[in-house]
Design an enzyme around this catalytic site. Structure first.
Site, short mmCIF file in Angstrom:
data_model
loop_
_atom_site.label_atom_id
_atom_site.label_comp_id
_atom_site.label_asym_id
_atom_site.label_seq_id
_atom_site.Cartn_x
_atom_site.Cartn_y
_atom_site.Cartn_z
CD GLU A 166 35.03 63.94 4.06
OE1 GLU A 166 33.95 64.34 3.60
OE2 GLU A 166 35.63 62.97 3.63
NE ARG A 216 32.98 67.20 1.03
CZ ARG A 216 34.10 66.65 0.61
NH1 ARG A 216 35.25 67.27 0.81
NH2 ARG A 216 34.09 65.52 -0.05
CG HIS A 254 39.60 61.62 7.46
ND1 HIS A 254 39.63 61.36 6.11
CD2 HIS A 254 39.55 62.96 7.57
CE1 HIS A 254 39.60 62.49 5.44
NE2 HIS A 254 39.54 63.48 6.30
CD GLN A 341 51.75 53.94 -5.70
OE1 GLN A 341 50.94 53.28 -6.34
NE2 GLN A 341 53.03 53.93 -5.96
FE1 SF4 Z 1 46.41 60.76 -6.38
FE2 SF4 Z 1 47.25 60.97 -8.87
FE3 SF4 Z 1 46.89 58.56 -7.79
FE4 SF4 Z 1 44.83 60.13 -8.43
S1 SF4 Z 1 46.31 59.21 -9.84
S2 SF4 Z 1 45.08 59.01 -6.55
S3 SF4 Z 1 45.62 62.14 -7.92
S4 SF4 Z 1 48.37 60.08 -7.16
#
Ligand code: SF4
Ligand code: NAP
Length: 673
Positions: A166, A216, A254, A341
């Site tokens: 990353e 990794r 990133h 989100q």
């Molecule tokens: Fe993040 Fe939950 Fe959205 Fe998956 S569903 S990207 S874990 S907020």
């Protein structure tokens, strides 16, 4: 007979036998660093250990202060810290789980003024310029990894993962892009690999043969000047020879200009890159990124591309993922929709991670899985995200719940969102709620419009109004013309959209509508199309796996996206996904205009003023995406009756409403009933 024979088969890794092939990948949750009791992080891990995941990785802990992700970020370099780590490890072990500590030196990504790197050059995502490490300091850095690994072993961890992907420090050493050194740690491939190899060798020597050592490795850098396939394979072989038990794979840096985990990335898109690593070594190789269902994970393992799958966000979304796979209950998995989100976007806003579809994530202590002290009769009206969540959690707590919905289907606004290219993962959320509500014995009444009269005499102890929102109508001359459509009409395909289109309002939905009209639905489902559009060579024959993008716009519509504010369009979109959407729209030729003031709509088009100059946008359709207003009609009639009424979701507050807030609010109320 299971449908997942590969996923559920045990695997010998080093001296360990893993019970299945599912691993929780490392995530920064901020539970490690925020001023929160350690019990919170322990509860997060133990719930996932109970969910039968074979192995869990912690978020990355730096071995030295200058390697932290940000000031105050996780650091494990002192014996005084042993007690807190022992506490976590023992909590997990009590539940039969295994915890591996990830050691991560952030290199030039460390958001601290004294960050360091192999060579000069600031990362575009960090305001701080790194100081170049001299040769002695590189050797000292190797020792710091060994020290942290020794502490991890003493704390009782099952093993360590050395983070080499990353774009963090080790990856910066391996890639020609960021390593222009002329000492023993630069120059030839051998020199660039030396830091990685020496760390693995020295850690192995320190911890002995029985302590799990994972490396990794960046399977594809997605940066011009990154490594190419023969180099990546040579590194994998050198890491195996140096003593690693297993290789985990990372995808992209990133700062890459290619999305790697957003919903617009096809599921398991990075299989080719992982398979190339696997072809080079004999130790187990783990695949990661956009693996969110058992079916896709099984398919990946069956293809022979990898031996295990690492899933990070899917374990935020559902701690019981692995257990449900074992029990053949895949339909009841709460699937990660890759929206970022409530996890990554929150972390970058300096709060702790949770999950849009599972707001209990990271809050397990506040919302325990225990029944309410008194079981009540609850009516929930409106089966959008807020209503479904409230009904589900209330029923799980033992209440007798009836869920009423005026339309013929569950989901409310999610049914519109799922129409947008790259958002079809919302179908999984709709499937999950449908299955989970039935399992929780919620009585679902579709096509049932509730009124104050129909509720009277029903003897509900609690009534929850979750009647959602209505699109805001604009008041302007010409707003009633047939050429003016609401976003609802467009996304539900109820109206014909002309060739030249003006979108009023460049909020989340304005962007979504622009994407709906201009986006290519194949891109999020077909690897080849995705790679072509984003300029990816998945085989990394070119340096970093980057090639020239090849994108031909659909050209069905000429789109103008307008806003009154003078700020940059899309400024309030998700921190980690907004750039993807903006870049897709730019490439599709969507024109964005800010600082406009609308005057009227006429058959000539949209009349507006910008910088004091009146103009007409010659369009044949105007789509209104000017936000929403609460639908409180029912609530207004219930309140005077003195019934025990609650209001949640968009019905309560429409401004800046999103599914995350709606679902969390539904859950929170369910715990108060
Ligand atoms: Fe993040 Fe939950 Fe959205 Fe998956 S569903 S990207 S874990 S907020
Ligand atoms: P929104 O984000 O509030 O955007 C609506 C925009 O319309 C406002 O930014 C405003 O911008 C404009 N507007 C408001 N009233 C207006 C009026 N009377 N006349 C003309 N323009 C007006 O609302 P939304 O787009 O409907 O989204 C709703 C919620 O869902 C938001 O919280 C959003 O973040 C979320 N969402 C997010 C995404 C995503 O992140 N991808 C996708 C969908 C939804 P100006 O006043 O500057 O013109």
């Amino acid at each position: 007979m299971t449908a997942y024979p590969n996923l559920l088969s045990p695997l010998q890794v080093g001296s360990l036998t893993l019970s299945n092939r599912m691993v929780m990948g490392a995530m920064h949750t901020r539970l490690e660093t925020l001023d929160q009791p350690l019990e919170r992080l322990a509860a997060f891990y133990t719930e996932r250990a109970e969910g039968e995941i074979a192995l869990m990785l912690t978020g990355g802990y730096a071995p030295v202060p200058e390697g932290v992700m940000e000031a105050g970020g996780p650091l494990f370099n002192r014996r005084e810290q042993l007690a807190e780590h022992r506490f976590l490890v023992q909590a997990v072990q009590k539940k039969g789980g295994r915890l591996v500590l990830q050691i991560l030196h952030a290199g030039r990504y460390a958001r601290v003024p004294d960050c360091v790197a192999p060579s000069a050059g600031k990362a575009r995502i960090n305001p701080y310029s790194p100081r170049v490490l001299d040769t002695d300091e590189v050797w000292a850095t190797i020792k710091s990894y060994v020290h942290t690994a020794a502490l991890a072993q003493e704390a009782g961890y099952t093993g360590v993962e050395i983070m080499g992907s990353e774009g963090y420090l080790i990856n910066e050493f391996t890639a020609p892009l960021t390593n222009q050194r002329s000492d023993e740690f630069g120059g030839s491939l051998q020199g660039r690999m030396k830091l990685a190899v020496e760390i693995v060798k020295a850690v192995r020597q320190q911890v002995g043969a029985d302590f799990l050592l994972i490396y990794r490795l960046s399977a594809i850098d997605l940066m011009e000047g990154g490594m190419c396939a023969p180099e990546i394979q040579a590194l994998a072989q050198a890491i195996e020879q140096a003593g690693a038990d297993m290789i985990n794979t990372g995808i992209g840096w990133h700062e890459s200009a290619v999305p790697t985990i957003a919903a617009s990335v096809p599921r398991a898109a990075w299989t080719t890159a992982v398979a190339q690593v696997k072809a080079a070594v004999t130790i187990p190789v783990m695949a990661s990124n956009r693996i969110n269902t058992p079916a896709i994970a099984e398919q990946l393992l069956a293809s022979g591309a990898a031996d295990l799958v690492s899933m990070a966000r899917p374990l935020l979304a559902d701690p019981d993922f692995a257990r449900k796979v074992r029990m053949g209950q895949e339909q009841s998995i709460n699937t990660c929709i890759a929206c970022n989100q409530s996890c990554l976007d929150r972390i970058f806003s300096e709060s702790s991670a949770s999950c849009l579809v599972n707001p209990r994530a990271g809050q397990e202590l506040d919302f325990p899985l225990i029944p309410a002290s008194k079981h009540k009769r609850v009516a929930v009206i409106g089966a959008g995200p807020a209503g479904m969540a409230c009904a589900l959690y209330a029923a799980r707590r033992g209440h007798k719940v009836s869920l009423f919905e005026a339309s013929g289907h569950l989901g409310g606004q999610l049914n519109l969102a799922k129409q947008v290219p790259g958002k079809n993962e919302f179908n999984e959320t709709l499937r999950y709620f449908s299955v989970a509500l039935t399992q929780a014995q919620v009585h679902i009444h579709l096509k049932t419009r509730v009124s104050s009269e129909s509720l009277q005499g029903q003897e509900y102890d609690e009534i929850v109004v979750a009647t959602g929102v209505r699109p805001r109508c604009i008041e302007m001359e010409g707003a009633q013309l047939p050429m003016v459509l609401s976003y609802e009409q467009v996304l539900s395909r109820q109206a014909q959209v002309g060739k030249r289109v003006a979108i009023i309002g460049a909020g989340g939905i304005g962007f979504d509508v622009a994407e709906f009209l201009s986006g290519d639905t194949r891109e999020s489902q077909d690897d080849t199309v995705f790679f072509k559009h984003w300029g990816v060579d998945p085989t990394s024959q070119s340096s970093g796996g980057i090639q020239k993008p090849d994108y031909a716009p659909k050209g069905l519509h000429e789109i103008y996206l307008l806003q009154r504010k003078s700020e940059a369009p899309g400024k309030r979109l998700g921190k980690t996904t907004g750039w993807v959407l903006k870049s897709r729209l730019r490439r599709a030729g969507v024109q964005m205009m800010v600082g406009v003031s609308y005057t009227k709509i006429s058959p000539q088009g949209l009349h507006y003023v910008v910088a004091g100059e009146p103009k007409i946008l010659d369009v044949d359709t105007v789509i209104v995406c000017a936000g929403q207003e609460s639908n409180r009609d029912l609530y207004a009639t219930l309140q005077p009756l003195g019934l025990p009424v609650h209001i949640i979701g968009g019905a309560e507050h429409a401004v800046e409403l999103d599914a995350a807030r709606a679902i969390e609010q539904g859950m929170r109320l369910a715990y108060r009933l």
